[in-house]
Design a protein around this motif. Structure first.
Motif, PDB file in Angstrom:
ATOM      1  N   ALA A  60       1.695 -12.364   3.049  1.00  0.00           N
ATOM      2  CA  ALA A  60       1.388 -11.017   3.557  1.00  0.00           C
ATOM      3  C   ALA A  60       2.225 -10.709   4.790  1.00  0.00           C
ATOM      4  O   ALA A  60       2.725  -9.589   4.946  1.00  0.00           O
ATOM      5  N   TRP A  61       2.409 -11.682   5.639  1.00  0.00           N
ATOM      6  CA  TRP A  61       3.229 -11.484   6.838  1.00  0.00           C
ATOM      7  C   TRP A  61       4.686 -11.209   6.461  1.00  0.00           C
ATOM      8  O   TRP A  61       5.330 -10.340   7.033  1.00  0.00           O
ATOM      9  N   ARG A  67       8.811  -4.813   5.124  1.00  0.00           N
ATOM     10  CA  ARG A  67       8.553  -3.370   5.115  1.00  0.00           C
ATOM     11  C   ARG A  67       8.840  -2.749   6.477  1.00  0.00           C
ATOM     12  O   ARG A  67       9.409  -1.671   6.558  1.00  0.00           O
ATOM     13  N   ARG A  68       8.419  -3.414   7.531  1.00  0.00           N
ATOM     14  CA  ARG A  68       8.664  -2.892   8.879  1.00  0.00           C
ATOM     15  C   ARG A  68      10.160  -2.871   9.185  1.00  0.00           C
ATOM     16  O   ARG A  68      10.649  -1.978   9.864  1.00  0.00           O
ATOM     17  N   ALA A  69      10.904  -3.855   8.695  1.00  0.00           N
ATOM     18  CA  ALA A  69      12.353  -3.901   8.914  1.00  0.00           C
ATOM     19  C   ALA A  69      13.046  -2.731   8.219  1.00  0.00           C
ATOM     20  O   ALA A  69      14.071  -2.242   8.701  1.00  0.00           O
ATOM     21  N   ARG A  70      12.483  -2.276   7.096  1.00  0.00           N
ATOM     22  CA  ARG A  70      13.039  -1.120   6.390  1.00  0.00           C
ATOM     23  C   ARG A  70      12.571   0.200   6.996  1.00  0.00           C
ATOM     24  O   ARG A  70      12.967   1.260   6.536  1.00  0.00           O
ATOM     25  N   PHE A  76      -0.680  -4.520   8.140  1.00  0.00           N
ATOM     26  CA  PHE A  76      -0.531  -5.938   7.810  1.00  0.00           C
ATOM     27  C   PHE A  76      -1.419  -6.315   6.631  1.00  0.00           C
ATOM     28  O   PHE A  76      -0.952  -6.814   5.620  1.00  0.00           O
ATOM     29  N   LEU A  77      -2.696  -6.086   6.727  1.00  0.00           N
ATOM     30  CA  LEU A  77      -3.625  -6.353   5.628  1.00  0.00           C
ATOM     31  C   LEU A  77      -4.582  -5.181   5.506  1.00  0.00           C
ATOM     32  O   LEU A  77      -5.011  -4.613   6.507  1.00  0.00           O
TER      33      LEU A  77
END
Length: 108
Positions: A60-61, A67-70, A76-77
């Motif tokens: 999950a991390w 996703r955050r990098a994109r 997160f969950l």
């Protein structure tokens, strides 16, 4: 810092102390310690559920980080009521199975 395999290194499990029955988390600290040393088989022998939980959380991390990098604003969950029920059933099943003679290999 401390080896959780040593008696009394991190205290005791209150549920085990009161009932004499190991809780679903018993052996989890030893399992995580063994994972940090790269001993996957020994970790699974200490608490297979804790090892599975670590795998789920790391996955999950990794997904969240990608996703955050994109640039996607991702959580997160997410915990739906269905997820909570399924997790509760899995923990309960693991607990019951590890207390039976045919699930003794799951015991801490």
């Amino acid at each position: 810092m401390r080896d959780p395999h040593e008696q009394g290194a991190y205290g005791f499990c209150p549920f085990l102390r009161l009932t004499g029955v190991p809780c679903p988390g018993c052996g989890g600290l030893r399992a995580v310690h063994l994972l940090t040393e790269g001993e996957l088989t020994a970790a699974a022998g200490s608490n297979l559920f804790a090892v599975s939980l670590v795998v789920v959380l790391v996955t999950a991390w990794a997904v969240w980080t990608a996703r955050r990098a994109r640039g996607v604003d991702a959580r997160f969950l997410t915990w739906s009521s269905r997820t909570v029920v399924v997790a509760g059933v899995l923990v309960g099943a693991f607990w019951v199975v590890r207390l039976t003679p045919w699930g003794a290999w799951l015991a801490p």
